[in-house]
Design a protein around this motif. Structure first.
Motif, PDB file in Angstrom:
ATOM      1  N   PHE A   1      42.734  48.328  43.629  1.00  0.00           N
ATOM      2  CA  PHE A   1      42.203  47.316  44.549  1.00  0.00           C
ATOM      3  C   PHE A   1      41.922  47.915  45.929  1.00  0.00           C
ATOM      4  CE2 PHE A   1      45.178  45.225  41.580  1.00  0.00           C
ATOM      5  CZ  PHE A   1      44.256  44.495  40.865  1.00  0.00           C
TER       6      PHE A   1
ATOM      7  N   SER B   1      38.585  48.607  46.961  1.00  0.00           N
ATOM      8  CA  SER B   1      37.198  48.344  47.344  1.00  0.00           C
ATOM      9  C   SER B   1      37.070  46.974  47.997  1.00  0.00           C
ATOM     10  CB  SER B   1      36.300  48.389  46.107  1.00  0.00           C
ATOM     11  OG  SER B   1      36.379  49.644  45.492  1.00  0.00           O
ATOM     12  N   TYR B   2      35.975  46.812  48.689  1.00  0.00           N
ATOM     13  CA  TYR B   2      35.665  45.515  49.277  1.00  0.00           C
ATOM     14  C   TYR B   2      34.153  45.416  49.443  1.00  0.00           C
ATOM     15  CZ  TYR B   2      35.709  48.353  53.548  1.00  0.00           C
ATOM     16  OH  TYR B   2      35.485  49.323  54.481  1.00  0.00           O
TER      17      TYR B   2
ATOM     18  N   PHE C   1      40.889  43.814  50.926  1.00  0.00           N
ATOM     19  CA  PHE C   1      40.112  42.660  50.473  1.00  0.00           C
ATOM     20  C   PHE C   1      41.012  41.543  49.959  1.00  0.00           C
ATOM     21  CE2 PHE C   1      37.275  40.476  47.373  1.00  0.00           C
ATOM     22  CZ  PHE C   1      36.403  39.932  48.307  1.00  0.00           C
ATOM     23  N   VAL C   2      42.001  41.885  49.162  1.00  0.00           N
ATOM     24  CA  VAL C   2      42.900  40.860  48.629  1.00  0.00           C
ATOM     25  C   VAL C   2      43.745  40.260  49.751  1.00  0.00           C
ATOM     26  CG1 VAL C   2      44.831  42.314  47.937  1.00  0.00           C
ATOM     27  CG2 VAL C   2      44.331  40.245  46.655  1.00  0.00           C
TER      28      VAL C   2
ATOM     29  N   CYS D   1      35.364  35.203  46.818  1.00  0.00           N
ATOM     30  CA  CYS D   1      36.022  36.514  46.869  1.00  0.00           C
ATOM     31  C   CYS D   1      36.525  36.922  45.490  1.00  0.00           C
ATOM     32  CB  CYS D   1      37.186  36.491  47.857  1.00  0.00           C
ATOM     33  SG  CYS D   1      36.710  36.370  49.591  1.00  0.00           S
ATOM     34  N   GLN D   2      37.105  35.976  44.780  1.00  0.00           N
ATOM     35  CA  GLN D   2      37.605  36.284  43.436  1.00  0.00           C
ATOM     36  C   GLN D   2      36.444  36.640  42.509  1.00  0.00           C
ATOM     37  OE1 GLN D   2      39.693  33.192  41.155  1.00  0.00           O
ATOM     38  NE2 GLN D   2      41.159  34.764  40.563  1.00  0.00           N
TER      39      GLN D   2
ATOM     40  N   TRP E   1      33.667  38.057  43.411  1.00  0.00           N
ATOM     41  CA  TRP E   1      33.246  39.417  43.745  1.00  0.00           C
ATOM     42  C   TRP E   1      34.213  40.425  43.121  1.00  0.00           C
ATOM     43  CZ3 TRP E   1      35.507  43.657  45.794  1.00  0.00           C
ATOM     44  CH2 TRP E   1      34.654  44.754  46.003  1.00  0.00           C
ATOM     45  N   GLU E   2      35.503  40.162  43.254  1.00  0.00           N
ATOM     46  CA  GLU E   2      36.498  41.091  42.714  1.00  0.00           C
ATOM     47  C   GLU E   2      36.330  41.255  41.204  1.00  0.00           C
ATOM     48  OE1 GLU E   2      41.176  41.737  43.384  1.00  0.00           O
ATOM     49  OE2 GLU E   2      40.645  39.775  42.551  1.00  0.00           O
ATOM     50  N   TRP E   3      36.194  40.140  40.494  1.00  0.00           N
ATOM     51  CA  TRP E   3      36.026  40.206  39.038  1.00  0.00           C
ATOM     52  C   TRP E   3      34.743  40.942  38.677  1.00  0.00           C
ATOM     53  CZ3 TRP E   3      37.614  36.068  35.095  1.00  0.00           C
ATOM     54  CH2 TRP E   3      38.967  35.753  35.238  1.00  0.00           C
TER      55      TRP E   3
ATOM     56  N   HIS F   1      33.144  43.160  40.455  1.00  0.00           N
ATOM     57  CA  HIS F   1      33.334  44.569  40.793  1.00  0.00           C
ATOM     58  C   HIS F   1      34.138  45.276  39.696  1.00  0.00           C
ATOM     59  CE1 HIS F   1      34.046  48.164  43.144  1.00  0.00           C
ATOM     60  NE2 HIS F   1      35.339  48.031  42.894  1.00  0.00           N
TER      61      HIS F   1
ATOM     62  N   TYR G   1      49.327  42.636  42.953  1.00  0.00           N
ATOM     63  CA  TYR G   1      48.706  43.467  43.953  1.00  0.00           C
ATOM     64  C   TYR G   1      49.700  44.350  44.706  1.00  0.00           C
ATOM     65  CZ  TYR G   1      44.638  40.489  43.200  1.00  0.00           C
ATOM     66  OH  TYR G   1      43.581  39.815  42.642  1.00  0.00           O
TER      67      TYR G   1
END
Length: 192
Positions: free
Chosen positions: A30, A32-33, A46-47, A93-94, A96-98, A100, A190
């Motif tokens: 984790f 990246s952002y 990011f988280v 945001c979630q 984007w994370e998924w 990514h 995390y």
């Protein structure tokens, strides 16, 4: 109930996590952002932003409940809108994370997560991560829908006619529960 199901997930996760020799390093997984180069190395930034957004939305929900106790319709409306926007921002945001992680191949089967020694991590992490964060994300989405309904009811004068904003308080309890669950998700996935 959802609390029982979530608790069972966490117990299963903890049991699997601590009985498995290899597990991915969250600082590597984790890091990246959005709008950063792929080589950006910002572990958990990011988280942490996602967590901050959810905590602030809890504050705005408290303010909506307080405004309801004061029979302040305008205050309820403004703070519900901020709470809804916070929930939508968290879900964005979630997403984007998924997305990514998906582009790195982290969906069921393929696994980009590496253990600290560089070996491929077990798919257990991937499966637990997407299941539990998805379960939580569904509840955030449900909370946003509930808050939208509360906003519509507030704008329509439903609570003023009833003489109280008790339903806003009940919606607030649900929202705070969802935020509290995120604290456990954040800690387990995390940080550990």
């Amino acid at each position: 109930s959802d609390a029982f199901t979530f608790g069972a997930f966490l117990i299963a996760y903890g049991t699997t996590r601590f009985s498995t020799n290899g597990w991915p390093n969250p600082n590597e997984v984790f890091k990246s952002y959005p709008f950063a180069a792929e080589s950006a190395n910002a572990p958990l930034v990011f988280v942490s932003i996602m967590t901050f957004i959810l905590i602030i939305s809890s504050v705005t929900m408290v303010l909506a409940v307080q405004a309801g106790h004061e029979m302040n319709k305008k205050g309820v409306v403004i703070n519900l809108i901020w709470t809804i926007l916070g929930g939508l921002a968290f879900l964005g945001c979630q997403a984007w994370e998924w997305t990514h992680l998906h582009h790195e191949g982290a969906w069921w089967g393929s696994n980009p997560f590496l253990n600290a020694d560089g070996t491929a991590a077990t798919t257990n992490f991937t499966n637990f991560f997407f299941t539990i964060t998805g379960f939580h994300g569904f509840h955030v989405f449900s909370g946003v829908v509930i808050n939208v309904i509360m906003l519509i009811m507030t704008l329509g004068g439903t609570f003023e006619r009833k003489g109280h904003y008790l339903m806003i308080e009940k919606a607030g309890l649900y929202w705070h529960f969802v935020d509290l669950v995120w604290v456990f998700v954040f800690t387990c996935f995390y940080l550990i």
